[in-house]
Design a protein around this motif. Structure first.
Motif, PDB file in Angstrom:
ATOM      1  N   TYR A 449       0.830  -1.214   0.000  1.00 14.92           N
ATOM      2  CA  TYR A 449       0.000   0.000   0.000  1.00 14.92           C
ATOM      3  C   TYR A 449       0.859   1.256   0.000  1.00 14.92           C
ATOM      4  O   TYR A 449       0.574   2.226  -0.704  1.00 14.92           O
ATOM      5  CB  TYR A 449      -0.925   0.009   1.219  1.00 14.92           C
ATOM      6  N   ARG A 450       1.917   1.261   0.816  1.00 14.36           N
ATOM      7  CA  ARG A 450       2.774   2.440   0.880  1.00 14.36           C
ATOM      8  C   ARG A 450       3.459   2.701  -0.461  1.00 14.36           C
ATOM      9  O   ARG A 450       3.508   3.833  -0.940  1.00 14.36           O
ATOM     10  CB  ARG A 450       3.823   2.244   1.976  1.00 14.36           C
ATOM     11  N   GLU A 451       3.959   1.650  -1.065  1.00 12.85           N
ATOM     12  CA  GLU A 451       4.604   1.837  -2.367  1.00 12.85           C
ATOM     13  C   GLU A 451       3.581   2.194  -3.440  1.00 12.85           C
ATOM     14  O   GLU A 451       3.891   2.931  -4.381  1.00 12.85           O
ATOM     15  CB  GLU A 451       5.352   0.567  -2.759  1.00 12.85           C
ATOM     16  N   TYR A 452       2.365   1.667  -3.306  1.00 15.85           N
ATOM     17  CA  TYR A 452       1.317   2.038  -4.266  1.00 15.85           C
ATOM     18  C   TYR A 452       1.021   3.531  -4.183  1.00 15.85           C
ATOM     19  O   TYR A 452       0.876   4.209  -5.197  1.00 15.85           O
ATOM     20  CB  TYR A 452       0.062   1.231  -3.982  1.00 15.85           C
ATOM     21  N   ALA A 453       0.974   4.064  -2.927  1.00 17.56           N
ATOM     22  CA  ALA A 453       0.752   5.506  -2.778  1.00 17.56           C
ATOM     23  C   ALA A 453       1.925   6.295  -3.346  1.00 17.56           C
ATOM     24  O   ALA A 453       1.743   7.336  -3.999  1.00 17.56           O
ATOM     25  CB  ALA A 453       0.547   5.845  -1.303  1.00 17.56           C
ATOM     26  N   SER A 454       3.147   5.790  -3.109  1.00 19.83           N
ATOM     27  CA  SER A 454       4.325   6.478  -3.663  1.00 19.83           C
ATOM     28  C   SER A 454       4.285   6.492  -5.186  1.00 19.83           C
ATOM     29  O   SER A 454       4.550   7.510  -5.821  1.00 19.83           O
ATOM     30  CB  SER A 454       5.598   5.793  -3.164  1.00 19.83           C
ATOM     31  N   ARG A 455       3.948   5.339  -5.768  1.00 22.22           N
ATOM     32  CA  ARG A 455       3.865   5.292  -7.236  1.00 22.22           C
ATOM     33  C   ARG A 455       2.748   6.196  -7.758  1.00 22.22           C
ATOM     34  O   ARG A 455       2.867   6.802  -8.824  1.00 22.22           O
ATOM     35  CB  ARG A 455       3.644   3.852  -7.702  1.00 22.22           C
ATOM     36  N   THR A 456       1.635   6.276  -6.982  1.00 19.20           N
ATOM     37  CA  THR A 456       0.544   7.163  -7.393  1.00 19.20           C
ATOM     38  C   THR A 456       1.001   8.618  -7.399  1.00 19.20           C
ATOM     39  O   THR A 456       0.667   9.384  -8.311  1.00 19.20           O
ATOM     40  CB  THR A 456      -0.656   6.979  -6.451  1.00 19.20           C
ATOM     41  N   GLU A 457       1.759   9.013  -6.380  1.00 15.92           N
ATOM     42  CA  GLU A 457       2.283  10.383  -6.357  1.00 15.92           C
ATOM     43  C   GLU A 457       3.222  10.633  -7.540  1.00 15.92           C
ATOM     44  O   GLU A 457       3.183  11.705  -8.163  1.00 15.92           O
ATOM     45  CB  GLU A 457       3.019  10.630  -5.042  1.00 15.92           C
ATOM     46  N   GLU A 458       4.068   9.649  -7.845  1.00 12.72           N
ATOM     47  CA  GLU A 458       4.963   9.814  -8.997  1.00 12.72           C
ATOM     48  C   GLU A 458       4.168   9.960 -10.286  1.00 12.72           C
ATOM     49  O   GLU A 458       4.479  10.808 -11.136  1.00 12.72           O
ATOM     50  CB  GLU A 458       5.912   8.620  -9.087  1.00 12.72           C
ATOM     51  N   LYS A 459       3.137   9.132 -10.435  1.00 11.82           N
ATOM     52  CA  LYS A 459       2.313   9.230 -11.647  1.00 11.82           C
ATOM     53  C   LYS A 459       1.590  10.570 -11.723  1.00 11.82           C
ATOM     54  O   LYS A 459       1.423  11.141 -12.804  1.00 11.82           O
ATOM     55  CB  LYS A 459       1.305   8.084 -11.683  1.00 11.82           C
ATOM     56  N   LEU A 460       1.134  11.083 -10.545  1.00 10.69           N
ATOM     57  CA  LEU A 460       0.472  12.384 -10.532  1.00 10.69           C
ATOM     58  C   LEU A 460       1.448  13.479 -10.944  1.00 10.69           C
ATOM     59  O   LEU A 460       1.094  14.383 -11.716  1.00 10.69           O
ATOM     60  CB  LEU A 460      -0.086  12.661  -9.138  1.00 10.69           C
ATOM     61  N   ALA A 461       2.689  13.393 -10.441  1.00 11.85           N
ATOM     62  CA  ALA A 461       3.693  14.387 -10.851  1.00 11.85           C
ATOM     63  C   ALA A 461       3.972  14.301 -12.343  1.00 11.85           C
ATOM     64  O   ALA A 461       4.077  15.324 -13.045  1.00 11.85           O
ATOM     65  CB  ALA A 461       4.981  14.178 -10.045  1.00 11.85           C
ATOM     66  N   GLU A 462       4.057  13.069 -12.860  1.00  5.73           N
ATOM     67  CA  GLU A 462       4.275  12.917 -14.299  1.00  5.73           C
ATOM     68  C   GLU A 462       3.091  13.449 -15.092  1.00  5.73           C
ATOM     69  O   GLU A 462       3.256  14.049 -16.159  1.00  5.73           O
ATOM     70  CB  GLU A 462       4.521  11.445 -14.626  1.00  5.73           C
ATOM     71  N   ALA A 463       1.867  13.217 -14.544  1.00  5.29           N
ATOM     72  CA  ALA A 463       0.681  13.744 -15.226  1.00  5.29           C
ATOM     73  C   ALA A 463       0.704  15.274 -15.255  1.00  5.29           C
ATOM     74  O   ALA A 463       0.342  15.895 -16.259  1.00  5.29           O
ATOM     75  CB  ALA A 463      -0.585  13.236 -14.535  1.00  5.29           C
ATOM     76  N   ASN A 464       1.152  15.885 -14.145  1.00  3.85           N
ATOM     77  CA  ASN A 464       1.256  17.349 -14.134  1.00  3.85           C
ATOM     78  C   ASN A 464       2.287  17.831 -15.145  1.00  3.85           C
ATOM     79  O   ASN A 464       2.085  18.844 -15.835  1.00  3.85           O
ATOM     80  CB  ASN A 464       1.635  17.823 -12.726  1.00  3.85           C
ATOM     81  N   LYS A 465       3.406  17.105 -15.242  1.00  2.18           N
ATOM     82  CA  LYS A 465       4.411  17.482 -16.243  1.00  2.18           C
ATOM     83  C   LYS A 465       3.836  17.368 -17.646  1.00  2.18           C
ATOM     84  O   LYS A 465       4.066  18.233 -18.499  1.00  2.18           O
ATOM     85  CB  LYS A 465       5.644  16.600 -16.095  1.00  2.18           C
ATOM     86  N   ARG A 466       3.095  16.294 -17.907  1.00  2.00           N
ATOM     87  CA  ARG A 466       2.486  16.142 -19.227  1.00  2.00           C
ATOM     88  C   ARG A 466       1.477  17.244 -19.487  1.00  2.00           C
ATOM     89  O   ARG A 466       1.356  17.741 -20.615  1.00  2.00           O
ATOM     90  CB  ARG A 466       1.821  14.769 -19.343  1.00  2.00           C
ATOM     91  N   ALA A 467       0.725  17.635 -18.430  1.00  2.00           N
ATOM     92  CA  ALA A 467      -0.242  18.721 -18.611  1.00  2.00           C
ATOM     93  C   ALA A 467       0.468  20.033 -18.940  1.00  2.00           C
ATOM     94  O   ALA A 467       0.019  20.790 -19.821  1.00  2.00           O
ATOM     95  CB  ALA A 467      -1.092  18.874 -17.349  1.00  2.00           C
ATOM     96  N   ASP A 468       1.591  20.293 -18.242  1.00  2.00           N
ATOM     97  CA  ASP A 468       2.361  21.505 -18.558  1.00  2.00           C
ATOM     98  C   ASP A 468       2.894  21.455 -19.986  1.00  2.00           C
ATOM     99  O   ASP A 468       2.869  22.456 -20.716  1.00  2.00           O
ATOM    100  CB  ASP A 468       3.511  21.660 -17.565  1.00  2.00           C
ATOM    101  N   ALA A 469       3.375  20.278 -20.368  1.00  2.00           N
ATOM    102  CA  ALA A 469       3.888  20.150 -21.745  1.00  2.00           C
ATOM    103  C   ALA A 469       2.778  20.354 -22.762  1.00  2.00           C
ATOM    104  O   ALA A 469       2.960  21.005 -23.794  1.00  2.00           O
ATOM    105  CB  ALA A 469       4.546  18.780 -21.927  1.00  2.00           C
TER     106      ALA A 469
END
Length: 693
Positions: A449-469
């Motif tokens: 669960y902890r790593e799933y939350a960490s991966r979710t945060e990473e994916k959210l950051a990547e999604a924000n980067k894609r949105a900025d791009a």
């Protein structure tokens, strides 16, 4: 935008590819394959996975074989991260085990032959085809003859139907194009000493198949065999290939391919050129219903302890675990308790120890370049990043596919992985305690669960980067759109200007034609006048002859100067008459203004003399106008009932010119109002001159 997203683009599957899939029988079921429409990034429907045309023609089909599911789980990769040559390696290995060794796909034998490498370099990072299956450098394996490069395979992606199982933990993870490739220790996992001893007979048999004179077996022959019998090695099957029953076999997807289609397909997935012959059959007869397994095959004590990857790790399993005996996968054999103490399972060790391994640069560990032992990457090799892999249940070795799975089911391989109680071994007894097992399971799930939350945060950051791009791309697109509109407006203005010039040219051409027509008419009128003059001269000549008895005739009427003079005289006479008529009309219009109380003369001469008088008619008209103006002014002043000393008003002899102009300028505003009241529009010229009296 992430680098892995930039690899995807709109799928470009040709009609030739679709026809090939139909001939191979991969589209026999209506919902087996779906082709993308206009999307440039995979968005598979429910119960579909992302695959490629070059995967399917190399032996892949849904539902996916348990051995491939196990490889995806053990290596921690997704299906789209394997190259086409890696898929062909797995297909050849399964066909080798089932058709020529008479065993299910063997995990220990696989580890002795293959390892996994990152498909990367320092200059680029790929996610599609980011890992490659390689033959170990110290192993002598079949000459597969892979092509040096599979051109454009990443652009031909599609969706294959892979139904979900009854529980989530039996499914491989859904498609995640942004998931980074995580290197694990299992990529380099080697067979233990016991596994090497157990598979020694198998490696000897492989060496014998390769080097028996007159009966050599090659990777191309194995490839041609599974393509010829029309059974996909990487598809889950009820019966293994050593029970193949020919045309009536239940695992066949289509009828036999034509010789032309078979040769074309083999040349496409191998490095054979048009001059190389295509093997029509294997030099070693494969096991089948016509050539059954010997009774001793697969029953040796040396192979009973060898384990295959757990079948419960694959996603989309329709078959129950009770049907495992009918599938072609390996079964977990019972192990002699006396041998369990020394048994070492690298598969279990790779799962437990893969979380704390550091990334090893892949540049120094390059796979072999020989086409007979290495999967050659179709693109530039790249290197990626690593994060923690999914957590597993270290007791049962049957991990959930995601941290959200409540408790993974135990599978049949569990019996061979769980050590039996040993005397004097407190750790084994402790692990056998049910409460300890539950605590270990809960702890592994908490970490998941902890790593799933960490991966979710990473994916959210990547999604924000894609949105900025994407926002930046949108701004660039907007600027490009404005620039295009400006260019279009300029082009439209140029087109309008060109049309205007064309219209002016047409107008000039029309005017030229009109001038030519008028000139022709003028010439015709001139000729007619000349003919009339000639007639009049002839009549005059006759009258002269009658009166004087002398004949008068023109010697050369064409170039006679008299005729030309008369012609010009008549032409100018007509212009004079027209001018006199215009002058008469103009004088008649002006006559009432200069002579309001006289009758207009009837002749033009008298009318012209009226204007040619010795007195100044202009002065007379201005005096008349002044008289009218004075009378009007007096009438307006009287109407306003004001007392005015008209004696002083009439005495204007002493007024200077400058004084007079200033008074006229001061009176202008009132003058305009009075004229407007009288319905008279004032003249634009200033009345600054002193009136003549």
């Amino acid at each position: 935008m992430a680098a892995e997203d930039l690899e995807w683009e709109r799928s470009k599957i040709s009609n030739q590819d679709v026809n090939m899939l139909k001939r191979l029988g991969l589209m026999k079921k209506e919902d087996a394959i779906r082709f993308p429409s206009e999307e440039s990034y995979p968005n598979p429907p429910m119960e579909y996975r992302v695959s490629f045309v070059d995967h399917l023609i190399r032996g892949l089909s849904a539902p996916i074989h348990d051995f491939l599911r196990g490889l995806l789980f053990v290596y921690g990769i997704q299906l789209h991260q394997l190259t086409p040559n890696s898929i062909l390696h797995i297909s050849i290995f399964i066909t080798l085990c089932e058709c020529f060794l008479g065993i299910p796909p063997n995990w220990a034998l696989w580890k002795r032959i293959f390892c996994l490498r990152r498909n990367g370099s320092h200059n680029a990072t790929y996610n599609i085809g980011g890992v490659v299956i390689c033959v170990r450098t110290d192993v002598d394996y079949f000459d597969v003859k892979f092509p040096d490069s599979v051109q454009g395979w990443r652009k031909r992606w599609l969706y294959i139907h892979e139904e979900s199982a009854n529980s989530v933990e039996h499914n491989i993870i859904p498609f995640d194009g942004s998931a980074k490739i995580q290197r694990r220790r299992s990529w380099d996992a080697e067979a233990s000493e016991e596994e090497k001893k157990a598979t020694e007979a198998l490696t000897s048999r492989i060496h014998q198949l390769q080097n028996t004179r007159g009966k050599e077996l090659s990777g191309v022959q194995i490839t041609a065999y599974f393509l010829r019998i029309r059974v996909q090695p990487l598809q889950a099957r009820k019966n293994p290939l050593w029970t193949y029953a020919g045309e009536n076999d239940a695992n066949r997807l289509s009828n036999d391919l034509s010789v032309k289609d078979l040769e074309k397909l083999i040349r496409r997935i191998s490095s054979l050129n048009k001059k190389d012959p295509i093997p029509s059959s294997c030099r070693v007869e494969p096991y089948s219903s016509a050539n059954p397994l010997p009774e001793s095959a697969g029953s040796s004590e040396d192979t009973t302890s060898v384990q295959s990857p757990p079948p419960a790790v694959s996603p989309k399993r329709k078959r129950k675990r009770s049907n495992a005996e009918d599938s072609g996968t390996s079964k977990a054999e019972e192990v002699d308790p006396s041998q369990q103490k020394a048994t070492y399972d690298p598969y279990l060790a790779s799962l437990v120890s893969s979380d704390d391994e550091e990334e090893v640069p892949t540049v120094d560990v390059a796979p072999r370049t020989s086409t007979s032992h290495t999967v050659l990457a179709s693109d530039t090799l790249v290197e990626g990043e690593e994060s923690s892999p999914p957590q597993q249940n270290v007791v049962t070795t049957t991990p959930p596919s995601s941290p959200l799975a409540p408790s993974p089911k135990r599978t049949r391989i569990e019996t061979s992985l769980e050590p039996a109680p040993q005397l004097g071994s407190s750790s084994t007894l402790l692990l056998d305690d049910p409460m300890i097992k539950d605590l270990i399971r809960i702890g592994s799930q908490f970490i998941g669960y902890r790593e799933y939350a960490s991966r979710t945060e990473e994916k959210l950051a990547e999604a924000n980067k894609r949105a900025d791009a994407l926002a930046q791309k949108l701004e660039q697109s907007e600027a490009a759109r404005k620039k295009a509109e400006l260019v279009a407006s300029e082009a439209k203005a140029e087109a309008d200007e060109a049309r205007a010039k064309a219209a002016s040219v047409e107008e000039l051409q029309k005017r030229l034609e009109d001038a030519e027509s008028a000139l022709n008419e003028h010439k015709a009128a001139q000729a007619a006048r000349e003919q009339g003059i000639l007639k009049r001269l002839k009549s005059q000549s006759r009258r002269t002859e009658t009166q004087t008895n002398q004949d008068f005739d023109l010697e050369n009427p064409v170039n006679d100067p008299l005729l030309d003079a008369l012609s010009y005289l008549e032409l100018h006479g007509s212009e004079i008459r027209e001018g006199v008529a215009n002058a008469s009309a103009g004088l008649s219009t002006l006559f009432p203004y200069f002579f309001p109380k006289k009758e207009e003369p009837p002749t033009f001469l008298a009318l012209a003399k009226s204007f040619n008088s010795s007195e100044d008619l202009g002065l007379k008209m201005r005096q008349e106008n002044m008289k009218i103006a004075v009378e009007s002014t007096v009438a307006l002043v009287a109407d306003s009932q004001q007392t005015v000393d008209w004696m002083k008003v009439g005495d204007t002899d002493q007024i200077e010119q400058s004084r007079w102009r200033s008074l006229i300028k001061a009176a202008k505003p009132n003058t305009k109002k009075i004229l407007a009241y009288l319905g008279i529009k004032p003249a634009s010229t200033p009345s600054s001159s002193r009136p003549e009296v």
